[in-house]
Design an enzyme around this catalytic site. Structure first.
Site, PDB file in Angstrom:
ATOM      1  N   GLY A   1       2.246  -5.762   1.698  1.00 40.14           N
ATOM      2  CA  GLY A   1       2.388  -7.082   2.408  1.00 40.14           C
ATOM      3  C   GLY A   1       3.055  -6.930   3.781  1.00 40.14           C
ATOM      4  O   GLY A   1       3.134  -8.414   4.435  1.00 40.14           O
TER       5      GLY A   1
ATOM      6  N   PHE B   1      -0.706  -6.092   8.589  1.00 38.11           N
ATOM      7  CA  PHE B   1      -1.370  -7.151   9.620  1.00 38.11           C
ATOM      8  C   PHE B   1      -1.902  -8.464   8.619  1.00 38.11           C
ATOM      9  O   PHE B   1      -1.621  -9.543   9.315  1.00 38.11           O
ATOM     10  CB  PHE B   1      -2.496  -6.499  10.141  1.00 38.11           C
ATOM     11  CG  PHE B   1      -3.575  -7.395  11.046  1.00 38.11           C
ATOM     12  CD1 PHE B   1      -2.944  -8.284  11.882  1.00 38.11           C
ATOM     13  CD2 PHE B   1      -4.948  -7.127  10.748  1.00 38.11           C
ATOM     14  CE1 PHE B   1      -4.189  -9.082  12.509  1.00 38.11           C
ATOM     15  CE2 PHE B   1      -5.689  -7.740  11.357  1.00 38.11           C
ATOM     16  CZ  PHE B   1      -5.431  -8.799  12.188  1.00 38.11           C
ATOM     17  N   ILE B   2      -2.339  -8.154   7.714  1.00 40.84           N
ATOM     18  CA  ILE B   2      -2.700  -9.302   6.705  1.00 40.84           C
ATOM     19  C   ILE B   2      -1.558  -9.914   6.089  1.00 40.84           C
ATOM     20  O   ILE B   2      -1.457 -10.948   6.005  1.00 40.84           O
ATOM     21  CB  ILE B   2      -4.112  -8.998   5.993  1.00 40.84           C
ATOM     22  CG1 ILE B   2      -5.248  -8.426   6.625  1.00 40.84           C
ATOM     23  CG2 ILE B   2      -4.477 -10.190   5.014  1.00 40.84           C
ATOM     24  CD1 ILE B   2      -6.408  -7.922   6.053  1.00 40.84           C
TER      25      ILE B   2
ATOM     26  N   VAL C   1       3.106   1.817  -3.897  1.00 37.72           N
ATOM     27  CA  VAL C   1       2.372   1.271  -5.378  1.00 37.72           C
ATOM     28  C   VAL C   1       2.377   2.810  -6.087  1.00 37.72           C
ATOM     29  O   VAL C   1       1.675   2.492  -7.384  1.00 37.72           O
ATOM     30  CB  VAL C   1       1.017   0.701  -5.042  1.00 37.72           C
ATOM     31  CG1 VAL C   1       1.237  -0.636  -4.577  1.00 37.72           C
ATOM     32  CG2 VAL C   1       0.207   1.586  -4.079  1.00 37.72           C
TER      33      VAL C   1
ATOM     34  N   ALA D   1      -3.357  -0.155   0.636  1.00 36.65           N
ATOM     35  CA  ALA D   1      -4.439   0.590   0.454  1.00 36.65           C
ATOM     36  C   ALA D   1      -4.277   1.490   1.645  1.00 36.65           C
ATOM     37  O   ALA D   1      -3.816   1.005   2.802  1.00 36.65           O
ATOM     38  CB  ALA D   1      -5.923   0.125   0.311  1.00 36.65           C
ATOM     39  N   GLU D   2      -4.599   2.784   1.627  1.00 40.79           N
ATOM     40  CA  GLU D   2      -4.766   3.883   2.836  1.00 40.79           C
ATOM     41  C   GLU D   2      -6.340   3.262   3.380  1.00 40.79           C
ATOM     42  O   GLU D   2      -7.040   2.852   2.538  1.00 40.79           O
ATOM     43  CB  GLU D   2      -4.826   5.209   2.401  1.00 40.79           C
ATOM     44  CG  GLU D   2      -3.497   5.549   1.996  1.00 40.79           C
ATOM     45  CD  GLU D   2      -2.355   5.743   2.989  1.00 40.79           C
ATOM     46  OE1 GLU D   2      -2.680   5.632   4.273  1.00 40.79           O
ATOM     47  OE2 GLU D   2      -1.123   5.805   2.568  1.00 40.79           O
TER      48      GLU D   2
ATOM     49  N   TYR E   1     -13.228   6.386   1.519  1.00 43.72           N
ATOM     50  CA  TYR E   1     -12.406   5.041   1.671  1.00 43.72           C
ATOM     51  C   TYR E   1     -13.399   3.991   0.709  1.00 43.72           C
ATOM     52  O   TYR E   1     -12.747   3.089   0.040  1.00 43.72           O
ATOM     53  CB  TYR E   1     -12.201   4.465   3.050  1.00 43.72           C
ATOM     54  CG  TYR E   1     -11.917   3.065   3.103  1.00 43.72           C
ATOM     55  CD1 TYR E   1     -10.537   2.721   2.749  1.00 43.72           C
ATOM     56  CD2 TYR E   1     -12.669   2.190   3.677  1.00 43.72           C
ATOM     57  CE1 TYR E   1     -10.124   1.440   2.882  1.00 43.72           C
ATOM     58  CE2 TYR E   1     -12.224   0.801   3.713  1.00 43.72           C
ATOM     59  CZ  TYR E   1     -11.086   0.508   3.190  1.00 43.72           C
ATOM     60  OH  TYR E   1     -10.484  -0.883   3.450  1.00 43.72           O
TER      61      TYR E   1
END
Length: 378
Positions: A10, A13-14, A65, A86-87, A189
């Protein structure tokens, strides 16, 4: 009991903008983020404006995580989980395979393991999935059949043929890809994003938790990392323009993507996390418009008010797709949302922000060299 949201990943960017959106609506927010240097710099408290933007907005847990202890700490009191962690990066995933699988798949498994086996208050889990799970997406044959072509092959692209083909078929026409399309990712990915989504959409309902998937297209906008060479071509090209360097256009410049502005991503994700009718749903989040690489460069030149040399090199990366645009019917019909920001307007807002930021170094060139060394960039 007030709603309490955990946003994994978190501080990105998002996530930072999503946290602010939840707080505006009266939610309490916790953020879990590993604050990797590739995104946040070497000393995040000083080098990461994204992290600083969470001050007074969210409780920030510096952790990963991949650690159950960190997840347990962050999950305390959470009633909604938005799993962004996530990567990211199609190209990098093809050679940092263990890291991508460990973080994306392993981290998701640990999250679900805790929610399944330990006391918690979670009611809904939202997974931030990706258009990469579709591979080449949906096409129509000359006689109108809907097909899902396999990945492009090295031999064709080496000869300058970058289009998508199917054995025994003539020319194919790209069409918007809806949520029922075949899932067959062409990169590590993409595989990890499919596995993240599958794990959450399968496990959560069996333990009485609502599950929602939002499949993001190519997200861009102010706040996007200008340090990370795997975040997208708008950041990469913007840095090259500011440095006065030549832009190397891969393939023939006609490859296209569905670019969706950050504000639209945030609002769609908020609705997916909060609306009752979203439960159990899967939603493409995109503009539904195909924008070519050549279009991107033209829009950036216009927004910056300057140009740099460009070269259509015919270089290509293994694992890249040719085209993909989203069918956003479900987003509109179920969640009542349609993206609001047109690409030309979004690029202008993005460039206005870029011009307030320092010019970054040559991380992009380093990333290309890493791929070329492994025979993934041709």
């Amino acid at each position: 009991m007030s709603e309490h949201v955990l946003i994994t990943g978190g501080a990105g960017f998002i996530g930072t903008r999503l946290a602010a959106r939840f707080v505006k609506a009266g939610y309490t927010v916790t953020v879990l983020d590993s604050l990797i240097a590739q995104v946040h710099g070497d000393d995040p408290k000083i080098t990461s404006p994204l992290l600083r933007s969470l001050d007074g907005v969210a409780n920030t847990v510096h952790g990963t995580v991949t650690s159950k202890d960190d997840l347990r700490t962050a999950l305390k009191g959470a009633t909604i989980v938005v799993h962004l962690a996530a990567e990211t990066g199609t190209g990098q995933s093809m050679y940092e395979i263990d890291r991508y699988v460990d973080a994306n798949v392993g981290g998701t498994a640990k999250l679900l393991d805790i929610i399944t086996n330990e006391p918690n208050e979670v009611k809904r889990v939202v997974i931030a999935s990706s258009r990469s799970i579709y591979g080449e997406g949906s096409y129509r044959t000359e006689d109108g059949r809907l097909v899902f072509p396999n990945h492009r092959v090295d031999a064709d692209m080496a000869g300058g043929d970058f289009d998508v083909h199917m054995p025994g078929e003539g020319p194919l026409t790209m069409v918007p890809t809806d949520e029922s399309a075949l899932l067959h990712p062409s990169s590590v990915y993409g595989i990890t994003k499919q596995m993240q989504e599958s794990l959450i959409m399968t496990v959560a309902p069996t333990i009485g938790k609502e599950a929602v998937s939002v499949r993001y297209q190519n997200v861009y906008g102010p706040g996007q990392s200008l340090k990370n060479p795997y975040t997208g071509i708008l950041s990469i090209f913007s840095t090259l323009i500011r440095q006065g360097k030549e832009i190397n256009i891969f393939e023939d410049g006609l490859e296209s993507r569905d670019f969706v502005y950050i504000d639209d991503i945030v609002e769609a994700t908020f609705l997916a996390a909060t609306l009752p009718q979203a439960a159990g749903g899967t939603f493409n989040v995109g503009s539904g418009v195909a924008t070519t690489v050549n279009d991107v460069i033209a829009a950036l030149f216009d927004a910056f008010g300057t140009t740099v040399p460009t070269k259509v090199s015919g270089n290509y990366r293994l694992g890249d797709i040719r085209h993909n645009i989203a069918d956003t019917t479900a987003l509109r019909d179920v969640l009542g949302y349609e993206p609001q920001v047109a690409f030309a307007d979004g690029v202008k807002r993005f460039v206005e922000w870029v011009l307030t930021e320092p010019i970054e170094g040559d991380n992009y060139e380093r990333s290309l060299a890493e791929m070329a060394e492994r025979n993934l960039l041709k």
